[in-house]
Write an enzyme that holds these catalytic residues in place. Structure first.
Site, PDB file in Angstrom:
ATOM      1  N   GLY A 180      13.555   5.565  24.032  1.00  9.32           N
ATOM      2  CA  GLY A 180      13.664   6.038  25.405  1.00  9.32           C
ATOM      3  C   GLY A 180      15.094   6.219  25.869  1.00  9.32           C
ATOM      4  O   GLY A 180      15.383   6.198  27.069  1.00  9.32           O
ATOM      5  N   SER A 208      14.287   5.254  17.771  1.00 10.53           N
ATOM      6  CA  SER A 208      15.284   5.888  18.630  1.00 10.53           C
ATOM      7  C   SER A 208      16.231   4.825  19.201  1.00 10.53           C
ATOM      8  O   SER A 208      16.913   4.141  18.452  1.00 10.53           O
ATOM      9  CB  SER A 208      14.592   6.709  19.720  1.00 10.53           C
ATOM     10  OG  SER A 208      15.488   7.607  20.313  1.00 10.53           O
ATOM     11  N   PHE A 222      11.743  18.043  20.841  1.00 12.47           N
ATOM     12  CA  PHE A 222      11.395  16.933  21.726  1.00 12.47           C
ATOM     13  C   PHE A 222      12.654  16.279  22.289  1.00 12.47           C
ATOM     14  O   PHE A 222      12.688  15.847  23.433  1.00 12.47           O
ATOM     15  CB  PHE A 222      10.555  15.908  20.953  1.00 12.47           C
ATOM     16  CG  PHE A 222      10.221  14.680  21.745  1.00 12.47           C
ATOM     17  CD1 PHE A 222       9.294  14.741  22.780  1.00 12.47           C
ATOM     18  CD2 PHE A 222      10.832  13.468  21.470  1.00 12.47           C
ATOM     19  CE1 PHE A 222       8.990  13.604  23.527  1.00 12.47           C
ATOM     20  CE2 PHE A 222      10.524  12.333  22.204  1.00 12.47           C
ATOM     21  CZ  PHE A 222       9.596  12.398  23.233  1.00 12.47           C
ATOM     22  N   GLY A 225      11.015  11.337  17.021  1.00 13.10           N
ATOM     23  CA  GLY A 225       9.942  10.541  17.596  1.00 13.10           C
ATOM     24  C   GLY A 225       8.553  11.053  17.316  1.00 13.10           C
ATOM     25  O   GLY A 225       7.613  10.750  18.064  1.00 13.10           O
TER      26      GLY A 225
END
Length: 335
Positions: free
Chosen positions: A90, A171, A223, A306
């Site tokens: 995130g 991430s 993305f 992701g």
């Protein structure tokens, strides 16, 4: 008669997927709901044979952990399974282990490795800029040590083999996992708690100089785009820091050398379509060739950033589960 300048309403300066907005007056607005793309994920927990519960691992900051274990395990010691300490992605700014996409991915890991999965939340930027997230990662591992010593949640006792711990994340969480693994080294968290490996899944990394993927090869429909990476960096980095800061560039020009750090093996997985793939490959190469670490680098062809949390039940996510399972099995008993 004097007149004052007209008052203007605060406007959005930075926006992260509609769930976090930094306003022109410095305030931060957060949505209680995840982005639609993530909330639409089918968790399929009944099919996984997994049970889970939420605990508050850090009451001072209200940080949650979601604990997962397979439903059917024997009580004998030889039935205990490895532990995966997991940190969600995130961009250091958004996300929670309670979001449906991260929840579904942890269900898969728990069921199919199999493993006890501890999915830790951490403080988010811009309210808590880096290195707050990495510091929370280290403190989460102290909570794990307490659990291993019997001071944590007894719900884990019959399932978790704390002598087989893997630090993992996707991430931003993969970045946290790197820093945690470096801080702990191979010795881990003391008697009975061993770090057997680190699983860095599309780990978030940055740098001032653009890579080829960031400059020329980032698809418009990706993305995660270069523009988004820059936005997350602006929100997450300490004031005045650049993208070469070691908190975001752990193998970059300003990163301290790791030659003297004795680390457990590291798995780095990148997507072949991911804007971060060049940085992930450079990280793996420097860790292995310059710093002498045991590193395996795998690139999943055609995969976006992701991909496994955007669609945890896809064929590419199946491939990643097989990659992670093999790594865990290969290293869970190595000295």
């Amino acid at each position: 008669m004097s007149s004052s300048a007209p008052q203007t309403e605060p406007h959005v300066v930075e926006d992260c997927r509609g769930v976090l907005q930094l306003m022109s007056d410095g305030t931060v607005r957060r949505s209680a709901e995840p982005p639609a793309l993530f909330s639409a994920v089918d968790v399929s927990e009944d099919e996984c044979g997994v049970e889970w519960k939420d605990v508050t691992w850090d009451p001072a900051h209200g940080l949650n952990a979601r604990l997962y274990r397979p439903r059917h395990l024997g009580a004998a010691n030889d039935a205990r399974i490895p532990v995966v300490a997991y940190f969600h992605g995130g961009g250091f700014c958004i996300g929670s282990g309670r979001w449906p996409n991260f929840h579904a991915w942890c269900l898969r890991l728990c069921s199919e490795l199999p493993a006890v999965v501890l999915s830790f939340d951490y403080r988010l930027a811009p309210e808590h800029r880096l290195p707050a997230a990495q510091e929370d990662g280290a403190r989460a591992m102290s909570w794990l040590r307490s659990a291993a010593a019997g001071g944590g949640d007894p719900w884990l006792a019959d399932a978790a083999d704390f002598a087989r711990v893997f630090v993992a994340g996707d991430s931003a969480g993969g970045n946290i996992a790197h820093h945690v693994a470096v801080g702990l080294g191979r010795a881990g968290l003391g008697p009975g708690v061993r770090i057997r490996g680190a699983l860095l899944l599309a780990p978030a990394m940055a740098g001032d100089a653009r890579t080829r993927a960031e400059q020329l090869e980032c698809p418009r429909d990706a993305f995660l785009t270069t523009e988004m990476c820059d936005r997350y960096a602006r929100l997450a980095l300490p004031e005045g820091a650049s993208r070469d800061d070691s908190v975001l560039s752990p193998a970059g020009p300003r990163a301290p050398g790791l030659e003297a750090v004795e680390m457990a093996p590291v798995l780095v997985v990148a997507g072949g379509r991911d804007v971060l793939r060049d940085r992930n490959a450079q990280y793996a190469r420097r860790m292995k060739e310059e710093w002498g670490k045991e590193v395996e680098y795998v690139e999943v062809a055609g995969a976006d950033h992701g991909f496994f949390v955007v669609d945890p039940w896809s064929e590419r996510a199946d491939e990643l589960v097989r990659i992670v399972r093999r790594f865990v099995v290969d290293h869970m008993d190595t000295e």
